[in-house]
Structures are given as structure tokens and as C-alpha cells.
Design an enzyme around this catalytic site. Structure first.
Site, PDB file in Angstrom:
ATOM      1  CD  GLU A 264      -2.826  -0.611   2.687  1.00 47.15           C
ATOM      2  OE1 GLU A 264      -2.611   0.415   3.379  1.00 47.15           O
ATOM      3  OE2 GLU A 264      -3.706  -1.431   2.972  1.00 47.15           O
ATOM      4  CD  GLU A 320     -11.884   1.550   0.514  1.00 48.40           C
ATOM      5  OE1 GLU A 320     -12.272   0.595   1.195  1.00 48.40           O
ATOM      6  OE2 GLU A 320     -10.697   1.710   0.173  1.00 48.40           O
ATOM      7  CE  LYS A 323      -9.614   2.677   5.414  1.00 52.08           C
ATOM      8  NZ  LYS A 323      -8.207   2.919   5.070  1.00 52.08           N
ATOM      9  CD  GLU A 329      -7.268   6.190   7.528  1.00 50.78           C
ATOM     10  OE1 GLU A 329      -7.629   5.154   6.952  1.00 50.78           O
ATOM     11  OE2 GLU A 329      -6.084   6.548   7.608  1.00 50.78           O
TER      12      GLU A 329
END
Ligand SMILES: *[C@@H]1O[C@H](CO)[C@@H](O)[C@H](O)[C@H]1NC(C)=O
Ligand SMILES: *[C@@H]1O[C@H](CO)[C@@H](O)[C@H](O)[C@H]1NC(C)=O
Ligand SMILES: *[C@@H]1O[C@H](CO)[C@@H](O)[C@H](O)[C@H]1NC(C)=O
Ligand SMILES: *[C@@H]1O[C@H](CO)[C@@H](O)[C@H](O)[C@H]1NC(C)=O
Length: 368
Positions: A264, A320, A323, A329
Site C-alpha cells: 500500500e 471509501e 472507513k 481515511e
């Protein structure tokens, strides 16, 4: 030109413009507004990703991926590690249920045991630390039992596995995992010729210390540098510095040659009011420079390990919205939930995109 020459040039052209095999994307699904798996995979394919990383072994997604050339990384959830570590039948069962139905049509190439396991510092977490390498060994046996030889077993760890990272030559693993977990894990990775999977975000050290680390250094602009006094190696970006601290930590345990995969990395495209530097301009700059660095052939590598390729998964395909945590985030995506790009990006690194004009006045008091 004869037809043959034209044809040969054409062949050369298609092999040159082949999908970049080195750059992948993390396909996280912690959103309640994301496109269907089918649409998501179409998007990944049209973006010319070479690899995709899942956080599970979702049957629908793995079936859909069988019609693509994407190389796939699947993951065993953390809560299944204990059973797999202590019971070979459970490891066999996991491989039977989650690999065999799709392999080899779906190009599963990495099987990751857990996610950032060594970052869980609770009693339950500590049990997981002890189970991690035994679970990797049992999965190895299961794959061997099925005669599968082209799936590498690993486990993605975060940078908190290191005690010291600066200067890079001072890199060492945390004492609470060094001998008990890291030594046997490195032995396993070295023996199986697998990779050390590292989740690595220059954004975090930079955002914690923006006045001491230049934004140019964090965004891989290549116009600032720091020399490691102990080795004399010159660092032109924070990512190399972080990667090399890991390489030095591994070398100190006797494993100087285990290859890396960046499982990542990325930069947030937005965040809360006070979250400095999280904007589209910086995210586009980081990811574009990252792709150029990682897809160059022959590979650039890092100062401590020049010339060695590092497959790299960008986090993440989508913003997203489910999250937890601070605003950043929920803003690591390359795409909006409707599938449109948040900024232009070329995952093949073949068509460098000039950076967009800087955004209007930053939200925070600092100018970055
Ligand atoms: C091991 O796992 C298998 C398959 O899930 C199960 O049937 C068996 O009871 C387990 N053995 C032990 C000792 O837990
Ligand atoms: C690591 O693997 C290499 C190549 O297979 C081998 O030569 C070396 O001895 C191994 N290192 C250790 C410390 O086991
Ligand atoms: C920032 O760098 C200065 C000078 O090098 C140093 O004195 C200071 O301790 C650093 N601050 C932090 C928070 O690391
Ligand atoms: C590095 O490049 C950036 C963007 O081109 C520029 O804003 C910055 O001033 C440069 N920094 C140095 C130290 O030259």
C-alpha cells in the site's frame, strides 16, 4: 517499408505498450456507494492496472477477474490466522475454498496472511503475532499439496514494525517482534523466495512533521536531498529513505536480499480542515511521481538496492466512505464512487501528465 517490417514494428509497439505489470491498485470495499464488482473491474482494466490487491478472497470478484490479465493478490482475514496456524486441515480447507475454484484461470499470484498483524498491540493481537509465521508455513504446505508453485505467500506489515528509520542505515525492527516474529518470518520469506510486503506512506511522517521534512521530498519531486552520514547514500525522496530503513533492518538480521513489494502507498486527496497537505494536487503529484519511479525500465530501485524492481499497489481504487478515523481515511481514492477520476493518472507511466495548476488557497494556515 515491407509488410513484414511494418508487422514487426507493430509487434514491437504492442509489446512496448503492454499493460504496466508493476503497478497495481488496492481494491478496498469499505463504502456503501461503490460501483458493482463488475464495473470496478472494468474500471481497473481500462485504467491498465497490472495488478489488483483484495482484502479477502471474494468469490464474485475472483470469478470476474478470471476474464482479465490482472495479477491478483488475495488475503486471509486476521480472524482466521489462529485456526490456520494450529490446524493444518483448516489451512488446506482455506486453500481448497478460496484458491482452487479460481486458480489458475484467475491469475492469483500473492496470498497474504492477515493485514498489518504486528500493528495490533492487544492481548489478542499478541496471540496473532505468535500465530502469523506458523500460519504462513501451513498455507505453504497446503499450496504445495495442491502442486501450486507460482503463488507467493507473504503478509503486509506497516512501518510501525520498525523501531528506528532515520537515517535509513539506523533501521531496526521493534524489539518486541524482532527475534520472536521477524527472524522466523524473514527466514520463511527468504527460503520461499517471497517478498516483504510493506504498507508505506510518506504522507504520515511528513504530516506529523511538516516543518522538518520538505514537501518536495515527501512528494518525490526529486529536487531536494538528504545524505545518510553513515553510508554516504544520497536520498532524493522520503519513500526511498523509508524503504531503505527496512532493507537495513532486514540486513541486520542476516537477510540482505529479500525483495520488496509496496503493498500500500498513496496520498490523501482530501481530509479534515486541520489535516495539512491532503488535497488533490498533492495526491496527483505523489501518485504520478510514484508511478514514474516504479515503472521505469530498467528498474531504478533504491539507493541501498539500485536496479531492483518493486511491484507497487496504490491505495486505493475508490474513496471509501465507511472507513473509520479522521477525514483523510475516507479520501485515498483514485476514483469517485461513480467511477470518474478524481485526477488524471496513467498507471502505465507511459504518458506523463503534467501536474495540474496548484489549487486555490490551502484550507490551513500553512502554505504547502
Ligand atoms: C481442524 O480443522 C478441521 C477442519 O475445519 C476440523 O474438522 C477439526 O475438528 C479441527 N481440529 C482441531 C483439533 O481443532
Ligand atoms: C537466503 O536465500 C539465499 C538464496 O536462496 C541463500 O543463499 C541464503 O543462504 C539465505 N540466507 C539465509 C540467512 O538463510
Ligand atoms: C526539527 O528540526 C530541528 C532542527 O534540525 C530540530 O531541532 C527539531 O527537534 C526538529 N523537530 C522535530 C519535531 O523533530
Ligand atoms: C521543487 O519543485 C517544486 C515544484 O516544481 C517547487 O515548487 C519547489 O520550490 C522546488 N523546490 C526546490 C527546493 O527547488
Amino acid at each position: 517499408m515491407s509488410h513484414l517490417v511494418v508487422f514487426l514494428l507493430y509487434l514491437l509497439w504492442i509489446t512496448r505498450t503492454k499493460v504496466s505489470s508493476n503497478i497495481g491498485v488496492n481494491y478496498g470495499q469499505l463504502g456503501n456507494n461503490l460501483p458493482s464488482p463488475q464495473r470496478s473491474i472494468e474500471l481497473l482494466t481500462s485504467m491498465k492496472a497490472g495488478l489488483v490487491k483484495l482484502y479477502d478472497a471474494n468469490p464474485e470478484i475472483l470469478r470476474l477477474l478470471s476474464t482479465t490479465k490482472l495479477k491478483v493478490s488475495i488475503m486471509i482475514p486476521n480472524n482466521e490466522i489462529a485456526g490456520i496456524a494450529t490446524n493444518q486441515s483448516m489451512a488446506d480447507e482455506w486453500v481448497r475454498n478460496n484458491v482452487l475454484p479460481y486458480y489458475p484461470k484467475t491469475l492469483i499470484r500473492y496470498l497474504l496472511v492477515g493485514n498489518e498483524v504486528l500493528s495490533y498491540n492487544s492481548e489478542q493481537g499478541h496471540q496473532m503475532w505468535n500465530d502469523l509465521v506458523p500460519a504462513m508455513r501451513n498455507i505453504e504446505r497446503s499450496l504445495k499439496g495442491q502442486n501450486i508453485r507460482d503463488i507467493k505467500i507473504g503478509t503486509p506489515l506497516a512501518m510501525d514494525v520498525l523501531q528506528s528509520t532515520f537515517p535509513p542505515s539506523s533501521g531496526t525492527f521493534r524489539p518486541d517482534v524482532r527475534d520472536s516474529v521477524m527472524a522466523p518470518m524473514l527466514k520463511f520469506l527468504n527460503r520461499t523466495k517471497s517478498f516483504f510486503f510493506i504498507d508505506i506512506y510518506p504522507y504520515f511522517p511528513w504530516s506529523q512533521n511538516p516543518h522538518n521534512i520538505s514537501i518536495d521530498f515527501a512528494l518525490l519531486r526529486g529536487n531536494s536531498s538528504i545524505r545518510d552520514p553513515a553510508t554516504g547514500l544520497l536520498y532524493t525522496n522520503l519513500l526511498d529513505q523509508m524503504l531503505d530503513s527496512l532493507i537495513f533492518a532486514m540486513s541486520k538480521l542476516g537477510y540482505p536480499n529479500i525483495n520488496l513489494v509496496v503493498s500500500e502507498t498513496g496520498w490523501p486527496n482530501s481530509g479534515d480542515e486541520e489535516e495539512l497537505g491532503a488535497n488533490t494536487f498533492n495526491a496527483a503529484t505523489y501518485n504520478r511521481n510514484l508511478i514514474l519511479k516504479m515503472s521505469t525500465k530498467p528498474p531504478i530501485g533504491t539507493p541501498a538496492r539500485p536496479g531492483v524492481a518493486i511491484p507497487t499497489f496504490i491505495f486505493s481504487l475508490f474513496d471509501e466512505n465507511q472507513k473509520p478515523g479522521s477525514g483523510t481515511e475516507r479520501h485515498w481514492g483514485l476514483l469517485h464512487p461513480d467511477g470518474t477520476p478524481i485526477y488524471d493518472i496513467d498507471l502505465t507511466g507511459k504518458h506523463p501528465i503534467t501536474n495540474p495548476a496548484p489549487l486555490p488557497a490551502p484550507k490551513s494556515q500553512f502554505t504547502v
